[in-house]
Enzyme design. Sequence first.
Site, PDB file in Angstrom:
ATOM      1  N   GLY A  14      11.537  49.212  -1.714  1.00 39.40           N
ATOM      2  CA  GLY A  14      12.977  49.318  -1.947  1.00 39.40           C
ATOM      3  C   GLY A  14      13.733  48.134  -1.371  1.00 39.40           C
ATOM      4  O   GLY A  14      13.144  47.191  -0.822  1.00 39.40           O
ATOM      5  N   GLN A  15      15.044  48.215  -1.521  1.00 43.10           N
ATOM      6  CA  GLN A  15      15.933  47.125  -1.063  1.00 43.10           C
ATOM      7  C   GLN A  15      15.829  46.882   0.434  1.00 43.10           C
ATOM      8  O   GLN A  15      15.709  45.753   0.883  1.00 43.10           O
ATOM      9  CB  GLN A  15      17.372  47.550  -1.311  1.00 43.10           C
ATOM     10  CG  GLN A  15      17.935  47.322  -2.636  1.00 43.10           C
ATOM     11  CD  GLN A  15      19.417  47.021  -2.402  1.00 43.10           C
ATOM     12  OE1 GLN A  15      19.782  45.857  -2.232  1.00 43.10           O
ATOM     13  NE2 GLN A  15      20.236  48.056  -2.336  1.00 43.10           N
ATOM     14  N   ARG A  92      21.271  60.748  -3.862  1.00 42.97           N
ATOM     15  CA  ARG A  92      22.034  61.789  -4.550  1.00 42.97           C
ATOM     16  C   ARG A  92      22.241  61.351  -6.003  1.00 42.97           C
ATOM     17  O   ARG A  92      22.824  60.307  -6.268  1.00 42.97           O
ATOM     18  CB  ARG A  92      23.387  61.986  -3.870  1.00 42.97           C
ATOM     19  CG  ARG A  92      24.131  63.215  -4.381  1.00 42.97           C
ATOM     20  CD  ARG A  92      25.530  63.257  -3.819  1.00 42.97           C
ATOM     21  NE  ARG A  92      25.549  63.688  -2.433  1.00 42.97           N
ATOM     22  CZ  ARG A  92      25.940  64.908  -2.029  1.00 42.97           C
ATOM     23  NH1 ARG A  92      26.344  65.791  -2.898  1.00 42.97           N
ATOM     24  NH2 ARG A  92      25.940  65.208  -0.747  1.00 42.97           N
ATOM     25  N   VAL A 129      15.718  56.322   8.504  1.00 43.61           N
ATOM     26  CA  VAL A 129      16.812  55.536   7.922  1.00 43.61           C
ATOM     27  C   VAL A 129      17.315  56.229   6.653  1.00 43.61           C
ATOM     28  O   VAL A 129      18.515  56.260   6.374  1.00 43.61           O
ATOM     29  CB  VAL A 129      16.324  54.102   7.593  1.00 43.61           C
ATOM     30  CG1 VAL A 129      17.403  53.303   6.872  1.00 43.61           C
ATOM     31  CG2 VAL A 129      15.887  53.380   8.866  1.00 43.61           C
ATOM     32  N   GLY A 130      16.392  56.794   5.880  1.00 46.08           N
ATOM     33  CA  GLY A 130      16.739  57.418   4.593  1.00 46.08           C
ATOM     34  C   GLY A 130      17.715  58.569   4.777  1.00 46.08           C
ATOM     35  O   GLY A 130      17.548  59.410   5.661  1.00 46.08           O
ATOM     36  N   ASN A 131      18.719  58.601   3.938  1.00 43.40           N
ATOM     37  CA  ASN A 131      19.786  59.609   4.065  1.00 43.40           C
ATOM     38  C   ASN A 131      19.475  60.930   3.372  1.00 43.40           C
ATOM     39  O   ASN A 131      18.761  60.934   2.389  1.00 43.40           O
ATOM     40  CB  ASN A 131      21.075  59.031   3.475  1.00 43.40           C
ATOM     41  CG  ASN A 131      21.723  58.087   4.471  1.00 43.40           C
ATOM     42  OD1 ASN A 131      21.789  58.371   5.653  1.00 43.40           O
ATOM     43  ND2 ASN A 131      22.192  56.950   3.966  1.00 43.40           N
ATOM     44  N   ASP A 159      26.171  51.609  11.911  1.00 43.93           N
ATOM     45  CA  ASP A 159      27.564  51.998  12.183  1.00 43.93           C
ATOM     46  C   ASP A 159      28.034  51.352  13.495  1.00 43.93           C
ATOM     47  O   ASP A 159      29.161  50.858  13.590  1.00 43.93           O
ATOM     48  CB  ASP A 159      27.671  53.522  12.273  1.00 43.93           C
ATOM     49  CG  ASP A 159      27.016  54.185  11.070  1.00 43.93           C
ATOM     50  OD1 ASP A 159      27.456  53.919   9.956  1.00 43.93           O
ATOM     51  OD2 ASP A 159      26.034  54.928  11.250  1.00 43.93           O
ATOM     52  N   HIS A 187      25.504  60.410  10.662  1.00 47.83           N
ATOM     53  CA  HIS A 187      25.616  59.163   9.896  1.00 47.83           C
ATOM     54  C   HIS A 187      26.184  59.524   8.526  1.00 47.83           C
ATOM     55  O   HIS A 187      25.460  59.699   7.551  1.00 47.83           O
ATOM     56  CB  HIS A 187      24.252  58.484   9.753  1.00 47.83           C
ATOM     57  CG  HIS A 187      24.312  57.345   8.773  1.00 47.83           C
ATOM     58  ND1 HIS A 187      25.004  56.189   9.017  1.00 47.83           N
ATOM     59  CD2 HIS A 187      23.815  57.210   7.520  1.00 47.83           C
ATOM     60  CE1 HIS A 187      24.921  55.396   7.976  1.00 47.83           C
ATOM     61  NE2 HIS A 187      24.208  55.998   7.054  1.00 47.83           N
TER      62      HIS A 187
HETATM   63  P1  NAI Z   1      15.989  51.902  -2.621  1.00 47.85           P
HETATM   64  O1  NAI Z   1      16.255  52.916  -3.676  1.00 47.85           O
HETATM   65  O2  NAI Z   1      16.126  50.450  -2.928  1.00 47.85           O
HETATM   66  O3  NAI Z   1      14.508  52.122  -2.064  1.00 47.85           O
HETATM   67  C1  NAI Z   1      13.983  53.356  -1.736  1.00 47.85           C
HETATM   68  C2  NAI Z   1      12.487  53.272  -1.898  1.00 47.85           C
HETATM   69  O4  NAI Z   1      11.925  54.475  -1.393  1.00 47.85           O
HETATM   70  C3  NAI Z   1      12.029  53.140  -3.347  1.00 47.85           C
HETATM   71  O5  NAI Z   1      11.157  52.021  -3.470  1.00 47.85           O
HETATM   72  C4  NAI Z   1      11.296  54.455  -3.612  1.00 47.85           C
HETATM   73  O6  NAI Z   1      10.201  54.297  -4.501  1.00 47.85           O
HETATM   74  C5  NAI Z   1      10.836  54.821  -2.200  1.00 47.85           C
HETATM   75  N1  NAI Z   1      10.504  56.239  -2.020  1.00 47.85           N
HETATM   76  C6  NAI Z   1      11.117  57.315  -2.559  1.00 47.85           C
HETATM   77  N2  NAI Z   1      10.484  58.431  -2.184  1.00 47.85           N
HETATM   78  C7  NAI Z   1       9.464  58.063  -1.383  1.00 47.85           C
HETATM   79  C8  NAI Z   1       8.437  58.763  -0.713  1.00 47.85           C
HETATM   80  N3  NAI Z   1       8.334  60.092  -0.797  1.00 47.85           N
HETATM   81  N4  NAI Z   1       7.557  58.061   0.027  1.00 47.85           N
HETATM   82  C9  NAI Z   1       7.633  56.714   0.098  1.00 47.85           C
HETATM   83  N5  NAI Z   1       8.575  55.991  -0.548  1.00 47.85           N
HETATM   84  C10 NAI Z   1       9.465  56.656  -1.268  1.00 47.85           C
HETATM   85  O7  NAI Z   1      16.912  52.322  -1.387  1.00 47.85           O
HETATM   86  P2  NAI Z   1      17.326  51.459  -0.106  1.00 47.85           P
HETATM   87  O8  NAI Z   1      18.561  50.684  -0.411  1.00 47.85           O
HETATM   88  O9  NAI Z   1      16.135  50.728   0.398  1.00 47.85           O
HETATM   89  O10 NAI Z   1      17.762  52.628   0.899  1.00 47.85           O
HETATM   90  C11 NAI Z   1      16.815  53.545   1.405  1.00 47.85           C
HETATM   91  C12 NAI Z   1      17.500  54.686   2.131  1.00 47.85           C
HETATM   92  O11 NAI Z   1      18.212  54.214   3.261  1.00 47.85           O
HETATM   93  C13 NAI Z   1      18.543  55.438   1.290  1.00 47.85           C
HETATM   94  O12 NAI Z   1      18.375  56.827   1.532  1.00 47.85           O
HETATM   95  C14 NAI Z   1      19.861  54.966   1.853  1.00 47.85           C
HETATM   96  O13 NAI Z   1      20.876  55.927   1.671  1.00 47.85           O
HETATM   97  C15 NAI Z   1      19.496  54.828   3.315  1.00 47.85           C
HETATM   98  N6  NAI Z   1      20.388  54.006   4.121  1.00 47.85           N
HETATM   99  C16 NAI Z   1      20.635  54.417   5.411  1.00 47.85           C
HETATM  100  C17 NAI Z   1      21.438  53.705   6.246  1.00 47.85           C
HETATM  101  C18 NAI Z   1      21.702  54.165   7.640  1.00 47.85           C
HETATM  102  O14 NAI Z   1      22.543  53.536   8.303  1.00 47.85           O
HETATM  103  N7  NAI Z   1      21.064  55.200   8.171  1.00 47.85           N
HETATM  104  C19 NAI Z   1      22.088  52.459   5.774  1.00 47.85           C
HETATM  105  C20 NAI Z   1      21.745  52.087   4.434  1.00 47.85           C
HETATM  106  C21 NAI Z   1      20.923  52.844   3.642  1.00 47.85           C
END
Ligand code: NAI
Length: 328
Positions: A14-15, A92, A129-131, A159, A187
């Site tokens: 992911g990103q 979501r 990290v994941g929300n 934050d 968060h």
């Molecule tokens: P993204 O969509 O670019 O990447 C997420 C990746 O997770 C994808 O490659 C997907 O295939 C993978 N994934 C999904 N289910 C999985 C599983 N069961 N096992 C392993 N990999 C799995 O999203 P991004 O931008 O990388 O963000 C990831 C998470 O971080 C999101 O939930 C986002 O809301 C959260 N986030 C949290 C922040 C915080 O401050 N706590 C700040 C920014 C983002």
Amino acid sequence: MTAPVNVTVTGAAGQIGYALLFRIASGAMLGPDTPVRLKLLEIPQAVKAAEGTAMELDDCAFPLLAGIDVDDDAARAFDGTNVALLVGARPRGPGMERGDLLEANGGIFGPQGRAINDHAADDVRVLVVGNPANTNALIAAAHAPDVPAARFTAMTRLDHNRALSQVAHKAGVPVAQVRRLAIWGNHSATQYPDLFHAEVAGAPADALTADTAWLTQEFVPTVAKRGAAIIDARGASSAASAANAAIDHVHDWVLGTPEGDWTSAGVVSRGEYGVPEGLVCSFPVTSSDGEWHVVEGLEIDDLSRGLIDASVAELEAERTAVRELGLV
Ligand code: NAI
């Protein structure tokens, strides 16, 4: 050279993963003397993309990178892991209710918690990290009864860093001169960035806290809604700053916070400041000897108390919802 530390990153394709892995491999997270072995976990459809990232990691020839495994199996990806960064989550989707979101993420963080319980190293430290990060951490911890709950944390460091920068801009000082800020609660948009104990250039931030209009109508909402503002401006979510915050969180957890300062992290409440026990709540924290300690004894003014309570109430509602779904 010391033995490599095993670092598992979920959502590696992911990103955030793309912004995170190179910095871990460079030594930014665990320091310049600690080699790392990266273990990337992805869903089957994204394994190929994660393998592409692994190829690029190889091509950086990082001296500290002792190896890279890519897997879609949680048992293997968490085998022997010392640091687990749980980034992959279910976003979501359109029309998705909160209950659906919590349930979908329960389906990810429950099994990953169990795999950590069964396969990770004894000293494992987990950053979610994941929300929704706080409640996902709660779910993962509930599935890992053999791992001390304090090893499961949620990220509010982004934050915290956002708040530091806002204050530095407002006060016209370098960001390094802003200390002792605290993010309280969830968060989410209800989080409360607290300046009442902050120091700007070595003095209390009285001029800022006295400006109630700026504090409540600008500062707090700017920090809480910064993620949406980035999406609006960039057309994509804040990945590099989130990755940077994850690096900061683990760095300070393992290597300690600077003397005289503190940071913010979502940690399991032991009832500090009236936060119900067991919730994963953001507090002001220090770290020493590899453990987070909630900064105790701060006086909480009425404005802060109301805002902290509102965010904690949201965390409680999320816990009730995941209990009703049988996820914890
Ligand atoms: P993204 O969509 O670019 O990447 C997420 C990746 O997770 C994808 O490659 C997907 O295939 C993978 N994934 C999904 N289910 C999985 C599983 N069961 N096992 C392993 N990999 C799995 O999203 P991004 O931008 O990388 O963000 C990831 C998470 O971080 C999101 O939930 C986002 O809301 C959260 N986030 C949290 C922040 C915080 O401050 N706590 C700040 C920014 C983002």
